[in-house]
Enzyme design. Structure first.
Site, PDB file in Angstrom:
ATOM      1  N   GLY A  75       7.050  -6.945  -9.174  1.00  0.00           N
ATOM      2  CA  GLY A  75       7.365  -5.527  -9.330  1.00  0.00           C
ATOM      3  C   GLY A  75       8.694  -5.359 -10.032  1.00  0.00           C
ATOM      4  N   ASN A 129       8.092   0.879   0.967  1.00  0.00           N
ATOM      5  CA  ASN A 129       8.729   0.127   2.057  1.00  0.00           C
ATOM      6  C   ASN A 129       7.747  -0.705   2.885  1.00  0.00           C
ATOM      7  OD1 ASN A 129      11.397   1.036   1.494  1.00  0.00           O
ATOM      8  ND2 ASN A 129      10.947   2.968   2.529  1.00  0.00           N
ATOM      9  N   ASP A 139      12.866  -3.408  -9.932  1.00  0.00           N
ATOM     10  CA  ASP A 139      14.090  -3.472  -9.127  1.00  0.00           C
ATOM     11  C   ASP A 139      13.907  -2.818  -7.762  1.00  0.00           C
ATOM     12  OD1 ASP A 139      15.418  -4.805 -11.154  1.00  0.00           O
ATOM     13  OD2 ASP A 139      16.136  -2.956 -12.086  1.00  0.00           O
ATOM     14  N   GLU A 199       0.804  -1.223   0.000  1.00  0.00           N
ATOM     15  CA  GLU A 199       0.000   0.000   0.000  1.00  0.00           C
ATOM     16  C   GLU A 199       0.833   1.267   0.000  1.00  0.00           C
ATOM     17  OE1 GLU A 199      -2.426  -0.419   3.441  1.00  0.00           O
ATOM     18  OE2 GLU A 199      -3.570  -2.136   2.659  1.00  0.00           O
TER      19      GLU A 199
END
Length: 507
Positions: free
Chosen positions: A173, A151, A175, A148
């Site tokens: 996702g 991190n 990199d 969301e």
């Protein structure tokens, strides 16, 4: 029309029109009995059959396996076998399942993080449509978390994730998402083992869980450099068969304080300036990288400083030996050990357009060879590339060679060293704090440039690009930690393996 012959270690060959092809059991994904009456498998998926059952062969089972396609792609292919007796069909299905059960390296339960905002914001769609069905076919259960905020995955792994119940962690996702997983998993491992990450000399504990990457970002450099292509299906199949590829990780410190981990590129000067400028233009989308790259090339800033490094004198390869890291690489397969006689430190002072540390080739579709074509994934070293001050034309020649087969290091102003540790200290950092220098430098150089615009002033500091993130300090110390993590990958396979075959293969 089908003839099955079983070999000693349970490889079989299916003969079709006098052509025989085989695949190891390690690359069989699943086997299921086919319900011929309903036209479906027992999991409800429709099965396309090349032949119809006959009275002589009324029973059938389907084997799903890995088929190699062009350009390092893997595909899941089904082949259906027909049997004259139900008992024979059951015997084949049971025997294959028993062989698959003995492959203990395969994951059974995975923790999956999906970044719905990375790249073209297709992460959730890619996972649900291309990856989840393959995991289900291979009987892999998953716990899926859609992140969301930035991190989210890193913090979850650091604190509340129950890692003991999983066989691996998968990120969907780019990199940046992979970097989150690495930081969360490595930090959690060090915390659980009482290791102080703030100590540059501390030996870190290797992570036990493997990491899988489903590419859904803008560049996907890590996936490209370990699999050979950015393709979600290929990456999912590497996860299913339980591949394992160790990777080195660099730790970055400033004044005995941990900053970041890096697995691909640390870049100061040109690549740092490109990233810093592009971050101010996120509204432009992916085009900002091209714009910022062109702008940074034109400004042609150089930076003064001191580079100290510890050469890796005991390794078998060199950065210029033209031996890329591939599947089954000898250097990568060696166990890590601390060198008995570590070499002394070398010191280089000068004016640099770019200082790069490549822990892998950093290859991508735009640069098929990468920044350091012979860099290895897991030999405990990084390739330190120093590009000294030169003309714009010469620097352009160096950059263009990243897209060709020419040696980008064969230039008088470029040098490359394979190192285990290195430090960088910008000029003027000895007595003043870096933050004060940055603020004072901005005011000083801004005033001089306003008063004398023709001087073409160059800033005193650049920024470090650490796997796509800006570091807050220019003075850093970097150490390589050999094989700290493992990926669900096997390295890039050589092209001959990927020749397409005319006939559907076998078990």
């Amino acid at each position: 029309n089908f003839k099955i012959s079983v070999c000693g270690f349970f490889q079989s060959a299916l003969t079709i029109d006098q052509q025989s092809h085989s695949v190891s059991v390690s690359e069989i994904l699943a086997v299921q009995e086919l319900d011929l009456e309903s036209g479906t498998k027992d999991d409800g998926r429709w099965q396309k059959m090349s032949q119809k059952p006959t009275e002589a062969y009324p029973y059938a089972f389907t084997v799903s396996y890995v088929r190699r396609a062009r350009k390092h792609r893997w595909r899941c292919t089904d082949v259906t076998f027909f049997c004259p007796e139900w008992a024979l069909c059951q015997q084949w299905v049971q025997t294959i399942k028993e062989q698959l059960a003995e492959l203990t390296s395969r994951p059974k339960h995975l923790l999956v993080y999906i970044n719905p905002y990375g790249g073209k914001q297709q992460g959730t769609c890619i996972y649900e449509q291309k990856v989840a069905p393959l995991f289900a076919r291979a009987s892999i259960s998953t716990d899926v978390i859609v992140t969301e905020h930035a991190n989210h995955a890193r913090d979850h792994l650091r604190t509340v994730a129950e890692l003991k119940q999983y066989d691996g962690v998968v990120c969907v996702g780019g990199d940046g998402m992979f970097s989150e997983i690495v930081h969360g998993l490595v930090s959690r491992t060090q915390k659980d083992n009482g290791v102080d990450q703030n100590s540059p000399e501390e030996k870190l504990v290797a992570c036990s869980l493997r990491i899988g990457i489903i590419p859904a970002g803008s560049t996907d450099c890590i996936c490209y450099g370990t699999v050979g292509i950015n393709d979600p299906v290929t990456s999912a199949l590497h996860i299913i068969v339980g591949d394992s590829q160790p990777m080195d990780v660099c730790s970055v410190h400033h004044n005995k304080t941990f900053l970041k981990y890096s697995v691909s590129l640390l870049g100061y000067g040109f690549y740092g300036d490109v990233l810093a400028d592009s971050e101010r233009k996120r509204w432009m989308g992916p085009a900002r990288y091209d714009f910022s790259g062109f702008k940074t090339f034109l400004t042609h800033h150089y930076y003064e400083g001191t580079v100290s490094f510890q050469p890796a004198t005991d390794t078998l390869g060199t950065p210029r030996d033209k031996s890329p890291c591939r599947a089954g690489c000898v250097l990568t397969s060696l166990l890590c050990s601390t060198p008995e006689n570590e070499g002394g430190w070398r010191v280089i002072r000068g004016k640099f357009l770019a200082i790069n540390a490549a822990s892998m080739s950093c290859a991508c579709p735009r640069s098929p060879k990468g920044l350091s074509p012979a860099a290895h994934l897991a030999d405990g070293t990084t390739d330190l590339i120093l590009v000294r001050k030169c003309s714009r034309f010469n620097f352009l020649r160096h950059l263009i060679r990243h897209t060709s087969k020419d040696d980008q290091f064969d230039m008088t102003f470029v040098e490359v060293h394979r190192v285990r540790r290195f430090r960088f200290l910008p000029r003027h950092c000895q007595n003043d704090s870096e933050q004060d220098l940055r603020e004072n430098g901005k005011r000083l150089f801004g005033q001089i440039c306003r008063d004398h615009p023709a001087r073409g002033c160059s800033p005193a500091f650049s920024s470090w690009n650490c796997d796509g993130e800006i570091l807050p300090h220019a003075a850093i110390e970097v150490g390589v930690h050999c094989q700290l993590i493992k990926l669900f990958a096997r390295g890039i396979e050589e092209p001959p393996v990927f020749e397409d075959v005319a006939a559907t293969c076998a078990i």
